[in-house]
Every structure is written in structure tokens, then in C-alpha cells.
Design a protein around this motif. Structure first.
Motif, PDB file in Angstrom:
ATOM      1  N   ARG A 190       0.838  -1.216   0.000  1.00  9.48           N
ATOM      2  CA  ARG A 190       0.000   0.000   0.000  1.00  9.48           C
ATOM      3  C   ARG A 190       0.865   1.254   0.000  1.00  9.48           C
ATOM      4  NH1 ARG A 190      -0.957   4.200   2.489  1.00  9.48           N
ATOM      5  NH2 ARG A 190       0.675   3.568   3.934  1.00  9.48           N
ATOM      6  N   TYR A 191       0.527   2.194  -0.848  1.00  7.24           N
ATOM      7  CA  TYR A 191       1.256   3.471  -0.850  1.00  7.24           C
ATOM      8  C   TYR A 191       0.336   4.546  -1.413  1.00  7.24           C
ATOM      9  CZ  TYR A 191       1.871   3.325  -5.937  1.00  7.24           C
ATOM     10  OH  TYR A 191       1.638   3.308  -7.285  1.00  7.24           O
ATOM     11  N   THR A 192       0.714   5.783  -1.201  1.00  8.61           N
ATOM     12  CA  THR A 192      -0.057   6.897  -1.738  1.00  8.61           C
ATOM     13  C   THR A 192       0.441   7.211  -3.143  1.00  8.61           C
ATOM     14  OG1 THR A 192      -0.484   7.782   0.453  1.00  8.61           O
ATOM     15  CG2 THR A 192      -0.643   9.324  -1.399  1.00  8.61           C
ATOM     16  N   ARG A 194       0.861   9.248  -6.547  1.00 11.63           N
ATOM     17  CA  ARG A 194       0.839  10.654  -6.983  1.00 11.63           C
ATOM     18  C   ARG A 194       1.203  10.759  -8.456  1.00 11.63           C
ATOM     19  NH1 ARG A 194       3.160  10.728  -1.903  1.00 11.63           N
ATOM     20  NH2 ARG A 194       1.960  11.789  -0.311  1.00 11.63           N
ATOM     21  N   GLN A 291      -3.825  20.085  -6.159  1.00  9.21           N
ATOM     22  CA  GLN A 291      -2.791  19.030  -6.104  1.00  9.21           C
ATOM     23  C   GLN A 291      -2.903  18.198  -7.382  1.00  9.21           C
ATOM     24  OE1 GLN A 291      -2.019  17.367  -1.982  1.00  9.21           O
ATOM     25  NE2 GLN A 291      -4.152  17.960  -1.751  1.00  9.21           N
ATOM     26  N   TRP A 293      -1.188  16.122  -8.725  1.00 11.45           N
ATOM     27  CA  TRP A 293      -0.790  14.708  -8.679  1.00 11.45           C
ATOM     28  C   TRP A 293      -1.943  13.781  -8.296  1.00 11.45           C
ATOM     29  CZ3 TRP A 293       1.404  18.744  -6.062  1.00 11.45           C
ATOM     30  CH2 TRP A 293       1.078  18.879  -4.703  1.00 11.45           C
ATOM     31  N   PHE A 294      -3.032  14.336  -7.793  1.00 12.15           N
ATOM     32  CA  PHE A 294      -4.213  13.511  -7.492  1.00 12.15           C
ATOM     33  C   PHE A 294      -5.313  13.679  -8.562  1.00 12.15           C
ATOM     34  CE2 PHE A 294      -3.308  13.895  -2.642  1.00 12.15           C
ATOM     35  CZ  PHE A 294      -2.458  12.803  -2.688  1.00 12.15           C
ATOM     36  N   VAL A 348      -5.560   9.598  -0.195  1.00 13.52           N
ATOM     37  CA  VAL A 348      -6.577  10.318   0.583  1.00 13.52           C
ATOM     38  C   VAL A 348      -6.003  11.688   0.881  1.00 13.52           C
ATOM     39  CG1 VAL A 348      -5.770   9.507   2.871  1.00 13.52           C
ATOM     40  CG2 VAL A 348      -8.131  10.259   2.591  1.00 13.52           C
ATOM     41  N   THR A 349      -6.866  12.680   0.957  1.00 17.30           N
ATOM     42  CA  THR A 349      -6.421  14.021   1.350  1.00 17.30           C
ATOM     43  C   THR A 349      -7.534  14.766   2.072  1.00 17.30           C
ATOM     44  OG1 THR A 349      -5.620  16.174   0.580  1.00 17.30           O
ATOM     45  CG2 THR A 349      -6.959  14.930  -0.971  1.00 17.30           C
ATOM     46  N   ALA A 350      -7.102  15.576   3.040  1.00 11.32           N
ATOM     47  CA  ALA A 350      -8.045  16.481   3.707  1.00 11.32           C
ATOM     48  C   ALA A 350      -7.827  17.908   3.222  1.00 11.32           C
ATOM     49  CB  ALA A 350      -7.843  16.414   5.226  1.00 11.32           C
ATOM     50  N   ALA A 351      -6.843  18.095   2.331  1.00  7.92           N
ATOM     51  CA  ALA A 351      -6.573  19.428   1.769  1.00  7.92           C
ATOM     52  C   ALA A 351      -7.516  19.633   0.590  1.00  7.92           C
ATOM     53  CB  ALA A 351      -5.115  19.515   1.344  1.00  7.92           C
ATOM     54  N   LEU A 387       7.298  10.876  -1.693  1.00 10.76           N
ATOM     55  CA  LEU A 387       6.586  11.873  -0.919  1.00 10.76           C
ATOM     56  C   LEU A 387       7.261  13.237  -1.027  1.00 10.76           C
ATOM     57  CD1 LEU A 387       4.679  12.777   1.425  1.00 10.76           C
ATOM     58  CD2 LEU A 387       6.546  12.166   2.930  1.00 10.76           C
ATOM     59  N   ASN A 389       4.858  16.131  -0.761  1.00  7.71           N
ATOM     60  CA  ASN A 389       3.887  17.123  -0.342  1.00  7.71           C
ATOM     61  C   ASN A 389       2.957  16.668   0.761  1.00  7.71           C
ATOM     62  OD1 ASN A 389       4.558  19.008  -2.554  1.00  7.71           O
ATOM     63  ND2 ASN A 389       3.923  17.254  -3.766  1.00  7.71           N
ATOM     64  N   ALA A 390       3.401  15.736   1.549  1.00  5.83           N
ATOM     65  CA  ALA A 390       2.506  15.205   2.570  1.00  5.83           C
ATOM     66  C   ALA A 390       2.007  16.313   3.473  1.00  5.83           C
ATOM     67  CB  ALA A 390       3.253  14.194   3.412  1.00  5.83           C
ATOM     68  N   THR A 391       0.748  16.230   3.827  1.00  5.61           N
ATOM     69  CA  THR A 391       0.207  17.214   4.765  1.00  5.61           C
ATOM     70  C   THR A 391      -0.230  16.483   6.023  1.00  5.61           C
ATOM     71  OG1 THR A 391      -1.992  16.992   3.878  1.00  5.61           O
ATOM     72  CG2 THR A 391      -0.611  18.710   2.964  1.00  5.61           C
TER      73      THR A 391
HETATM   74  C1  LIG Z   1      -5.440  12.554   6.654  1.00  4.67           C
HETATM   75  C2  LIG Z   1      -4.440  12.477   5.535  1.00  4.67           C
HETATM   76  C3  LIG Z   1      -4.283  13.565   4.709  1.00  4.67           C
HETATM   77  C4  LIG Z   1      -3.375  13.506   3.653  1.00  4.67           C
HETATM   78  N1  LIG Z   1      -3.260  14.587   2.809  1.00  4.67           N
HETATM   79  C5  LIG Z   1      -2.403  14.543   1.773  1.00  4.67           C
HETATM   80  C6  LIG Z   1      -2.289  15.648   0.874  1.00  4.67           C
HETATM   81  O1  LIG Z   1      -2.972  16.654   1.010  1.00  4.67           O
HETATM   82  N2  LIG Z   1      -1.425  15.563  -0.142  1.00  4.67           N
HETATM   83  C7  LIG Z   1      -0.648  14.465  -0.350  1.00  4.67           C
HETATM   84  O2  LIG Z   1       0.121  14.449  -1.316  1.00  4.67           O
HETATM   85  N3  LIG Z   1      -0.747  13.386   0.473  1.00  4.67           N
HETATM   86  C8  LIG Z   1      -1.600  13.405   1.524  1.00  4.67           C
HETATM   87  N4  LIG Z   1      -1.715  12.318   2.364  1.00  4.67           N
HETATM   88  C9  LIG Z   1      -0.918  11.116   2.110  1.00  4.67           C
HETATM   89  C10 LIG Z   1       0.279  11.088   3.014  1.00  4.67           C
HETATM   90  O3  LIG Z   1       1.199  12.052   2.588  1.00  4.67           O
HETATM   91  C11 LIG Z   1       0.888   9.700   2.982  1.00  4.67           C
HETATM   92  O4  LIG Z   1       0.021   8.780   3.555  1.00  4.67           O
HETATM   93  C12 LIG Z   1       2.216   9.675   3.716  1.00  4.67           C
HETATM   94  O5  LIG Z   1       3.160  10.470   3.059  1.00  4.67           O
HETATM   95  C13 LIG Z   1       2.764   8.261   3.853  1.00  4.67           C
HETATM   96  O6  LIG Z   1       2.954   7.690   2.576  1.00  4.67           O
HETATM   97  P1  LIG Z   1       2.264   6.315   2.155  1.00  4.67           P
HETATM   98  O7  LIG Z   1       0.770   6.517   2.228  1.00  4.67           O
HETATM   99  O8  LIG Z   1       2.738   6.067   0.731  1.00  4.67           O
HETATM  100  O9  LIG Z   1       2.717   5.278   3.117  1.00  4.67           O
HETATM  101  C14 LIG Z   1      -2.612  12.345   3.432  1.00  4.67           C
HETATM  102  C15 LIG Z   1      -2.791  11.244   4.268  1.00  4.67           C
HETATM  103  C16 LIG Z   1      -3.701  11.302   5.305  1.00  4.67           C
HETATM  104  C17 LIG Z   1      -3.898  10.090   6.169  1.00  4.67           C
END
Ligand SMILES: Cc1cc2nc3c(=O)[nH]c(=O)nc-3n(C[C@H](O)[C@H](O)[C@H](O)COP(=O)(O)O)c2cc1C
Length: 391
Positions: A190-192, A194, A291, A293-294, A348-351, A387, A389-391
Motif C-alpha cells: 500500500r502506498y499513496t 501521486r 494538487q 498529482w491527485f 486520501v487528502t483532507a486538503a 513523498l 507534499n505530505a500534509t
Molecule cells: C489525513 C491524511 C491527509 C493527507 N493529505 C495529503 C495531501 O494533502 N497531499 C498528499 O500528497 N498526500 C496526503 N496524504 C498522504 C500522506 O502524505 C501519505 O500517507 C504519507 O506520506 C505516507 O505515505 P504512504 O501513504 O505512501 O505510506 C494524506 C494522508 C492522510 C492520512
């Protein structure tokens, strides 16, 4: 006419900082602070600056018992009562002895908004937190920033350590390494994402599985006559599952681009708004506050809680709003895992720009709280984007 205070009102003493160059050049402090009162009342969806007189009046009028407007006017003056009614901080009632001439459409509107808020049984602090933390029009140009970790460290210094010791390290109990098993494969992959493939379509059967296994009812239980809870693959406070899934479809086989509501029991997509390909991409970009990338995810899901589904049980409850946020988080993790299983990347994002999403979906933020946007799709060439731009 009878009046009372609006149901939820927080008054913040706000400091506004300025520069006094004259004082600075004559050896004094350059920084000036001006104080003013700001009313935060969720049914208004805007802030109102108050004078000290306004604060005194609002502090003397309760939100439950109706009072004669004339008596308040006698005590505080007619102007201030009229001003607070115009602002919606005092509300009047048409059915309680108001003259026709006193019932402007504005007064009726604020009364109706106040009634809507009361009917949901929000905890006051939660209502303020939700309504005033929503974004509208947030984009790169208007302040959405994407700092790198290097930028952050330069600006703020080192972040707190990633893990922490509590208690004596010498007393720590060494645990065996976990044995590898089948679930590991899913969890560890699992990964985020982008970096979505901008052309890939998601097969309808796969989209249907992702939606049903994440947001769909696996079972329905009657807890009391005509009182049902749903069983889903994620937990939910009180089993109530208030979170609804609204799908922004860009590239799902057999589904025209647009906004849909996913019906958790009937397993159908209910059309909310048809969009062109460009409109759907544009709404996706607005949804995630620029964003990019999403924005190319072929399936996005806007998670919005029907607050009264939860507050029906947890009335004016200190934990109820927190439960809504946790529910949304669980759903997004389940979508991530299902996406991973299918070889897709999730996010997922809350931004997010809640206000534009409410408008597109026709949702009232007092009754339906947009909480998060999640989504998934095939990764593009180059796959994993580190990563930034993590928020
Ligand atoms: C509540 C929440 C909000 C997040 N918001 C963003 C965001 O606005 N932009 C983004 O690029 N990633 C966002 N992420 C993803 C995180 O950056 C990501 O989960 C984190 O960097 C760890 O990477 P992984 O999911 O690949 O393990 C968010 C994750 C969570 C749980």
C-alpha cells in the motif's frame, strides 16, 4: 416580535498585528496589536466583527427562551437589536407575534439556518470547528503551498523524532519479529499514488468491487423496529455509518464523466451532475486544492457525513464529530487496501475545497459534512512518486 440568540455562538477576542514605523524609529516597538471581537456562528458561514455593546447584549440573551424585542430595545437601543438581527446573531420568529413588516426575507433566512443547525444536534465547538475549517477557492495562487521537507527543515528546524522512548529503555520487553503472512503483501504494498495514468480506464467490474467492498453494506441489521444499522468492511461509531460516498468519475468504463452518489444498500450510482471530460478534470483539481498529482485519478470519492445519522444517537456529544472523522479515515484505508489488491495506487487528502464540493453536490454543510477526498487508479509510467507534499 419575539427574539432569542442564535443556537451556537463563539466570540473570539482577535488580535490584529500591524507595524508602527514611527514608533520603531523613535526607539519603541514596531509591532502594534489591535483587538476586536469576532463572532463565530456556524449557521452564518461567515465571521462578524462585533462592538463591545454587541457582546454585552449577546451575553445577556439566551438561545432557548424567546424575549420581547421591545424590551431588549428599551435596554440596549433599537439600532443594536436591528443590527444583530440583520447579522443573524439574534433570530426572530414569524409565528411568535411578529408583524408582517418585521419579517424581512433576511430575518426569515437566518431563522431557517438557525433552525437547521439546531435540528442536527451538533456539539457547539464541533460545529464551529467544522464550518470554519472549510476551504473555498484554495489553490496554489491563493495560498495552497507545497513545501519540500528541505524547505520545512530550513524554516522550522528539525522535526520531532519519528519514534519516542517512554519509560525506562532497560525495562523494554523485546518482541519477536512478526511472521510473514499473506496480509503482509497487501499491507506492505500500500502506498499513496501521486502519478496516475492519465489515459487508463478502470473496468466497471473493478470500480463496482472497490465501491461495494469499501462503501457498500455487507449486511443490514434491525436494532429496534425500523431502526437499522449497516455492516460494512470498516468500523463505524455506533454502527451508524453516516459517511456517504460521492463518486467523481473521470474514466470508468461504461460510466459517463460526472458526479454520482453511491447508494450503500442498492449498490447503484445515482447521477448527481453530468460533466464533460474537461469539467470533470477541472472539478477534480478544485476538489484537491490544486494538487495536480491527485487530479488524474480515474475514480475519486468525496466522503461526506450525514451528521444527524450519527448525532441522532450522539446528541451534542463531545466525541461525535471526532467519530465522523475516524469513520472517514477507516473508509479511506479500506479503499487503499482494495486498490492495492487490484494493482492500483490509492490516495486520501483532507486538503480539499469543501465549499465548491458542497455546491457541486448540493449539500448543506450544517447537515452533510464533507470530510475527505480519496481515490485510486492505475499508476502512470515511472510509478511511485516519492513523498514531496505530505500534509
Ligand atoms: C489525513 C491524511 C491527509 C493527507 N493529505 C495529503 C495531501 O494533502 N497531499 C498528499 O500528497 N498526500 C496526503 N496524504 C498522504 C500522506 O502524505 C501519505 O500517507 C504519507 O506520506 C505516507 O505515505 P504512504 O501513504 O505512501 O505510506 C494524506 C494522508 C492522510 C492520512
Amino acid at each position: 416580535m419575539l427574539v432569542r440568540r442564535c443556537a451556537v455562538l463563539l466570540i473570539e477576542p482577535r488580535e490584529e498585528l500591524g507595524l508602527d514605523l514611527q514608533s520603531m524609529f523613535s526607539g519603541g516597538s514596531a509591532l502594534t496589536a489591535t483587538m476586536h471581537w469576532v463572532a463565530l456562528a456556524p449557521h452564518l458561514d461567515r465571521e462578524v466583527t462585533l462592538a463591545a455593546d454587541d457582546v454585552a447584549l449577546l451575553g445577556s440573551v439566551g438561545q432557548t427562551v424567546w424575549q420581547q424585542r421591545a424590551a431588549l430595545e428599551q435596554q440596549y437601543g433599537a439600532d443594536i437589536v436591528a443590527r444583530l438581527l440583520d447579522h443573524g446573531l439574534l433570530v426572530g420568529d414569524a409565528r411568535l407575534g411578529a408583524q408582517e413588516s418585521e419579517l424581512s426575507p433576511e430575518l426569515a433566512h437566518w431563522r431557517e439556518r438557525d433552525d437547521t443547525l439546531r435540528a442536527q444536534h451538533w456539539r457547539p465547538l464541533s460545529a464551529v470547528a467544522h464550518i470554519y475549517s472549510r476551504w473555498r477557492g484554495m489553490q496554489s495562487e491563493s495560498g495552497m503551498q507545497f513545501p519540500t521537507f528541505d524547505d520545512l527543515v530550513k524554516e522550522y528546524g528539525q522535526p520531532p523524532s519519528p519514534a519516542v522512548e517512554r519509560g525506562g529503555a532497560s525495562d523494554a520487553i523485546a518482541l519477536p519479529a512478526p511472521a510473514a503472512d499473506a496480509l503482509d503483501d497487501l499491507l506492505l504494498r500500500r502506498y499513496t499514488g501521486r502519478n496516475f495514468d492519465t489515459t487508463a480506464q478502470v473496468p466497471l467490474a473493478l470500480a463496482a468491487r472497490l465501491l461495494q467492498r469499501t462503501f457498500g453494506a455487507q449486511d443490514q441489521r434491525m436494532m429496534a423496529p425500523d431502526a437499522y444499522v449497516l455492516k460494512k468492511t470498516s468500523p463505524s461509531a455506533g454502527g451508524l455509518h453516516p459517511c456517504e460516498a460521492y463518486v467523481l468519475a473521470q474514466r470508468i468504463d461504461g460510466v459517463a464523466p460526472g458526479l454520482y452518489h453511491y447508494h450503500a444498500v442498492n449498490h447503484v450510482l445515482e447521477p448527481v451532475q453530468a460533466l464533460t471530460v474537461d469539467e470533470a478534470r477541472q472539478l477534480a483539481l478544485v476538489a484537491v486544492a490544486d494538487q495536480q498529482w491527485f487530479a488524474d485519478a480515474p475514480i475519486m470519492v468525496i466522503v461526506a457525513a450525514r451528521v444527524f445519522r450519527n448525532f441522532w444517537k450522539y446528541r451534542n456529544h463531545a466525541k461525535a464529530h471526532r467519530a465522523l472523522l475516524l469513520d472517514a479515515g477507516h473508509l479511506s484505508q479500506t479503499l487503499y487496501l482494495l486498490a492495492t489488491e487490484a494493482g492500483l495506487a490509492g490516495f486520501v487528502t483532507a486538503a480539499i475545497n469543501e465549499v465548491e464540493l458542497e455546491q457541486a453536490l448540493g449539500l448543506d454543510p450544517l447537515t452533510d459534512a464533507v470530510i475527505a477526498v480519496c481515490g485510486c487508479g492505475p499508476a502512470g509510467p515511472g510509478d511511485y512518486v516519492e513523498l514531496r507534499n505530505a500534509t
